[in-house]
Scaffold this motif. Structure first.
Motif, mmCIF file in Angstrom:
data_model
loop_
_atom_site.group_PDB
_atom_site.id
_atom_site.type_symbol
_atom_site.label_atom_id
_atom_site.label_comp_id
_atom_site.label_asym_id
_atom_site.label_seq_id
_atom_site.Cartn_x
_atom_site.Cartn_y
_atom_site.Cartn_z
ATOM 1 N N VAL A 1 3.082 -4.459 5.019
ATOM 2 C CA VAL A 1 2.269 -5.312 4.131
ATOM 3 C C VAL A 1 1.506 -6.313 4.987
ATOM 4 C CG1 VAL A 1 2.341 -7.034 2.306
ATOM 5 C CG2 VAL A 1 3.841 -5.033 2.193
ATOM 6 N N GLN A 2 0.177 -6.236 4.921
ATOM 7 C CA GLN A 2 -0.685 -7.096 5.725
ATOM 8 C C GLN A 2 -1.744 -7.743 4.846
ATOM 9 O OE1 GLN A 2 -0.317 -7.719 9.069
ATOM 10 N NE2 GLN A 2 1.508 -6.413 9.187
ATOM 11 N N ALA A 3 -2.498 -8.672 5.430
ATOM 12 C CA ALA A 3 -3.417 -9.497 4.644
ATOM 13 C C ALA A 3 -4.700 -8.793 4.238
ATOM 14 C CB ALA A 3 -3.764 -10.773 5.408
ATOM 15 N N ASP A 4 -5.084 -7.734 4.949
ATOM 16 C CA ASP A 4 -6.306 -7.033 4.587
ATOM 17 C C ASP A 4 -6.119 -5.540 4.822
ATOM 18 O OD1 ASP A 4 -7.113 -6.374 7.367
ATOM 19 O OD2 ASP A 4 -7.561 -8.495 7.535
ATOM 20 N N GLU A 5 -7.083 -4.755 4.349
ATOM 21 C CA GLU A 5 -6.936 -3.302 4.376
ATOM 22 C C GLU A 5 -6.909 -2.752 5.794
ATOM 23 O OE1 GLU A 5 -8.789 0.679 2.204
ATOM 24 O OE2 GLU A 5 -9.819 -1.248 2.025
ATOM 25 N N LEU A 6 -7.742 -3.286 6.695
ATOM 26 C CA LEU A 6 -7.777 -2.780 8.064
ATOM 27 C C LEU A 6 -6.445 -3.021 8.768
ATOM 28 C CD1 LEU A 6 -9.103 -1.593 10.554
ATOM 29 C CD2 LEU A 6 -10.137 -3.835 11.006
ATOM 30 N N ARG A 7 -5.936 -4.239 8.673
ATOM 31 C CA ARG A 7 -4.650 -4.521 9.333
ATOM 32 C C ARG A 7 -3.515 -3.721 8.698
ATOM 33 N NH1 ARG A 7 -4.619 -11.004 9.782
ATOM 34 N NH2 ARG A 7 -6.185 -10.818 8.128
ATOM 35 N N THR A 8 -3.604 -3.465 7.394
ATOM 36 C CA THR A 8 -2.608 -2.622 6.742
ATOM 37 C C THR A 8 -2.656 -1.210 7.314
ATOM 38 O OG1 THR A 8 -2.737 -3.915 4.702
ATOM 39 C CG2 THR A 8 -1.868 -1.672 4.525
ATOM 40 N N ARG A 9 -3.854 -0.691 7.460
ATOM 41 C CA ARG A 9 -3.993 0.667 8.008
ATOM 42 C C ARG A 9 -3.451 0.741 9.429
ATOM 43 N NH1 ARG A 9 -8.154 2.945 10.839
ATOM 44 N NH2 ARG A 9 -9.687 1.359 10.246
ATOM 45 N N LEU A 10 -3.767 -0.261 10.250
ATOM 46 C CA LEU A 10 -3.273 -0.268 11.627
ATOM 47 C C LEU A 10 -1.751 -0.408 11.680
ATOM 48 C CD1 LEU A 10 -6.030 -2.549 13.205
ATOM 49 C CD2 LEU A 10 -5.670 -0.114 13.713
ATOM 50 N N ALA A 11 -1.204 -1.264 10.812
ATOM 51 C CA ALA A 11 0.252 -1.454 10.798
ATOM 52 C C ALA A 11 0.974 -0.178 10.393
ATOM 53 C CB ALA A 11 0.612 -2.585 9.839
ATOM 54 N N ARG A 12 0.475 0.486 9.368
ATOM 55 C CA ARG A 12 1.119 1.721 8.914
ATOM 56 C C ARG A 12 0.957 2.842 9.930
ATOM 57 N NH1 ARG A 12 -0.437 3.811 3.528
ATOM 58 N NH2 ARG A 12 1.724 4.507 3.382
ATOM 59 N N ARG A 13 -0.183 2.868 10.610
ATOM 60 C CA ARG A 13 -0.377 3.874 11.655
ATOM 61 C C ARG A 13 0.593 3.623 12.811
ATOM 62 N NH1 ARG A 13 -1.041 8.934 13.257
ATOM 63 N NH2 ARG A 13 -2.220 9.111 15.217
ATOM 64 N N SER A 14 0.830 2.360 13.141
ATOM 65 C CA SER A 14 1.777 2.043 14.199
ATOM 66 C C SER A 14 3.190 2.477 13.829
ATOM 67 C CB SER A 14 1.759 0.543 14.515
ATOM 68 O OG SER A 14 0.797 0.254 15.501
ATOM 69 N N ILE A 15 3.576 2.260 12.579
ATOM 70 C CA ILE A 15 4.897 2.718 12.141
ATOM 71 C C ILE A 15 4.996 4.235 12.267
ATOM 72 C CG2 ILE A 15 6.419 2.947 10.135
ATOM 73 C CD1 ILE A 15 5.388 0.172 9.223
ATOM 74 N N GLU A 16 3.952 4.924 11.850
ATOM 75 C CA GLU A 16 3.924 6.386 11.947
ATOM 76 C C GLU A 16 4.060 6.837 13.409
ATOM 77 O OE1 GLU A 16 0.727 10.054 11.151
ATOM 78 O OE2 GLU A 16 0.302 8.036 10.415
ATOM 79 N N ARG B 1 -7.225 -12.389 13.205
ATOM 80 C CA ARG B 1 -7.314 -10.942 13.402
ATOM 81 C C ARG B 1 -7.283 -10.609 14.891
ATOM 82 N NH1 ARG B 1 -11.061 -11.772 9.103
ATOM 83 N NH2 ARG B 1 -10.429 -10.687 7.200
ATOM 84 N N PHE B 2 -6.947 -9.355 15.191
ATOM 85 C CA PHE B 2 -6.922 -8.888 16.567
ATOM 86 C C PHE B 2 -8.302 -9.003 17.210
ATOM 87 C CE2 PHE B 2 -3.845 -6.106 14.246
ATOM 88 C CZ PHE B 2 -2.690 -6.672 14.752
ATOM 89 N N VAL B 3 -8.313 -9.041 18.530
ATOM 90 C CA VAL B 3 -9.556 -9.045 19.292
ATOM 91 C C VAL B 3 -9.543 -7.777 20.132
ATOM 92 C CG1 VAL B 3 -10.989 -10.291 20.945
ATOM 93 C CG2 VAL B 3 -9.561 -11.555 19.335
ATOM 94 N N LEU B 4 -10.387 -6.815 19.751
ATOM 95 C CA LEU B 4 -10.312 -5.473 20.328
ATOM 96 C C LEU B 4 -11.706 -4.901 20.485
ATOM 97 C CD1 LEU B 4 -7.731 -3.492 20.795
ATOM 98 C CD2 LEU B 4 -8.661 -2.272 18.828
ATOM 99 N N GLY B 5 -12.069 -4.572 21.725
ATOM 100 C CA GLY B 5 -13.364 -3.949 21.941
ATOM 101 C C GLY B 5 -14.039 -4.453 23.201
#
Length: 399
Positions: free
Chosen positions: A51-66, A318-322
Motif C-alpha cells: 500500500v503506497q501513496a500513489d499508483e506508480l509507487r504502488t506498482r513499483l512496490a508490488r513489482r519488488s515483492i514479486e 518520491r524516488f529520484v531515478l533517471g
C-alpha cells in the motif's frame, strides 16, 4: 579497467541496478568506498509494503515483492523471504478515515487487501493486545519482509557476480572524468575505470558524487533508527504491524520484536557533508515505543540491538531515478524516502531498462523535476516528508 556501466555505491539500489544491467548483457563494475550494505541498506528494517501513496509507487512496490519472492528463479541465487502479510492500524478517527480512503485507492490499483477489526488484529498477532481502543485495520496479505536485510545485499552480490558484474570494495571514487561533455569514467585512489554510463547510487553521499561531474541531485540525508528487543514471547510467524497514527512499525525479529518509526523533528545532516557514522539516540525510540505500549507491551522490552542509517529524502517524497540533468551519461538512483530497500528490486530493473533502452523514462521520478533549491529549503522539505511518512497531506486534511 573498462566497463560499459560503473555503479557508485553498493547498497540495495546500486546492487540491484548493477544486477539488472548485467542481466541485460552489459559489463558492470560496482565501486564501494566501504563494504556492500555497510550503510543504510544493511541497517534497514527489511519491510515490503504494497500500500503506497500513489499508483506508480504502488506498482513499483508490488513489482519488488514479486521479484523478491521469485528471486531464485530469475537471479539464480536463493533469497529467504518471510511471507506473513501485514496490518495497517489506525487508532484515531482521522486516521481511520485515512485508511479507508487508502484502501479504496489501493484496491483500485490492484492491491489485494481487506478491512479488519480490532478482534481480527489481536487474534492474528500475538504481540498486539486489546487495550480497549477502537482500531481500524487493513489486512495486506501481499506484504513480506526479509529477516536480515544484509541477506538481500548478499543475494544481490552473488547474483551480480554470477552474471558477470564485478564489485570493488574499500575503494572510494575521487573523480568522475568527462570527455566531450559526457562522462567517460571514474577515478579512485587505485585505478581509472573507463565507462560511458555511470550510476550514482551513493546513498547519503549522492550529492557529493553528482558534484564530481558538475551535477546536482535534490536529496537530503535524514537519520532513521530502529531497535530489536531481546528474545521474548513473540511468535516469529506473526505479521508485520504498522500503527499509522504513531508512525511506528513492528515485526518479529531474532526471537524478539523489531520497533522502528518516524519521529517528529528528525535529525537532518549537512547536505554537502554527511557524517561518516550516524549518531544514535535511544530516547527517540523509547518515545515511539511508549506510544504503542498499551497495545504492544513487548515494544518496551530489553533492547538487544539499536541501529540506524541515513535515508535520502526528496522534496516531494518520491524516488529520484533517471539521468542527471546537464551531465550526459550520469544516472542516479536515490531518494529512498524510507522505501528504497524494499523497492530496490523494481527500481534497479526500471533504471537498467532506461539505461539499456528497454524501458521508458518515468517523468514522475526524474531528477530534472526539481529546479535549483537552497540547502535550507531542501532540508526543510526533506524533513517534512520524513515526518509525514505515515501521515500524508490528505490525512492531515481529514483532521
Amino acid at each position: 579497467m573498462q566497463a560499459e556501466v560503473v555503479v557508485i555505491g553498493a547498497g540495495a539500489l546500486g546492487l540491484s541496478t548493477a544486477l539488472h544491467c548485467a542481466l541485460a548483457g552489459r559489463s558492470v563494475i560496482v565501486v564501494e568506498r566501504q563494504t556492500a550494505g555497510s550503510q543504510a541498506s544493511g541497517r534497514a528494517a527489511g519491510l515490503f509494503k504494497s500500500v503506497q501513496a500513489d499508483e506508480l509507487r504502488t506498482r513499483l512496490a508490488r513489482r519488488s515483492i514479486e521479484l523478491a519472492v521469485s528471486f531464485g528463479d530469475w537471479a539464480g541465487v536463493p533469497l529467504a523471504v518471510t511471507r506473513t502479510g501485514s496490518y495497517l492500524v489506525a487508532r484515531t478517527g482521522a486516521h481511520r478515515e485515512y485508511l479507508r480512503a487508502e484502501a479504496r485507492q489501493s484496491l483500485g490499483w490492484g492491491v489485494g487487501l481487506r478491512q479488519a477489526s480490532a478482534r481480527d488484529l489481536t487474534d492474528a498477532v500475538s504481540y498486539y493486545q486489546d487495550a480497549g481502543s477502537t482500531e481500524l485495520a487493513l489486512w495486506c496479505p501481499e506484504d513480506v519482509y526479509i529477516s536480515e536485510p544484509i541477506d538481500l545485499i548478499g543475494a544481490y552480490q552473488a547474483a551480480a557476480r554470477r552474471h558477470g558484474a564485478e564489485l570493488l570494495e574499500h575503494e572510494a571514487v575521487t573523480a568522475i572524468t568527462l570527455s566531450g561533455g559526457r562522462v567517460s569514467g571514474v577515478e579512485t585512489a587505485r585505478r581509472t575505470i573507463s565507462a560511458g554510463v555511470i550510476v550514482d547510487a551513493a546513498g547519503a553521499w549522492t550529492r557529493q558524487v553528482a558534484a564530481l561531474a558538475g551535477g546536482t541531485v535534490a536529496v537530503v540525508p535524514v537519520r532513521h533508527q530502529l531497535l530489536i528487543t531481546e528474545p521474548a514471547s513473540v511468535s516469529q510467524a506473526d505479521p508485520i504491524v504498522r500503527v499509522v497514527d504513531a508512525a511506528v512499525y513492528l515485526r518479529p525479529a531474532r526471537g524478539g520484536l523489531m520497533v522502528g518509526g518516524f519521529e517528529r523533528g528528525p535529525l537532518a545532516f549537512d547536505v554537502s557533508a554527511p557524517p561518516a557514522e550516524v549518531p544514535l539516540d535511544r530516547a527517540v525510540l523509547d518515545s515511539l515505543a511508549k506510544q504503542v505500549s498499551r497495545e504492544v507491551p513487548a515494544a518496551q522490552g530489553p533492547v538487544g540491538e539499536h541501529r540506524g542509517g541515513m535515508f535520502t529524502m526528496s522534496p516531494d517524497g518520491r524516488f529520484v531515478l533517471g539521468p542527471v540533468p546537464g551531465v550526459p551519461g550520469l544516472w542516479v538512483a536515490s531518494g529512498c524516502n524510507g522505501s528504497g530497500f524494499s523497492s530496490s528490486l523494481a527500481l534497479g530493473e526500471q533504471l537498467a531498462g532506461q539505461i539499456t533502452g528497454r524501458a521508458a523514462a518515468l517523468a514522475a521520478l526524474s531528477p530534472a523535476r526539481f529546479g535549483p533549491r537552497a540547502d535550507n529549503l531542501l532540508i526543510k522539505d526533506g524533513v517534512w516528508q520524513y515526518e509525514h511518512y505515515y501521515d500524508p497531506p490528505h490525512a492531515q486534511e481529514a483532521t
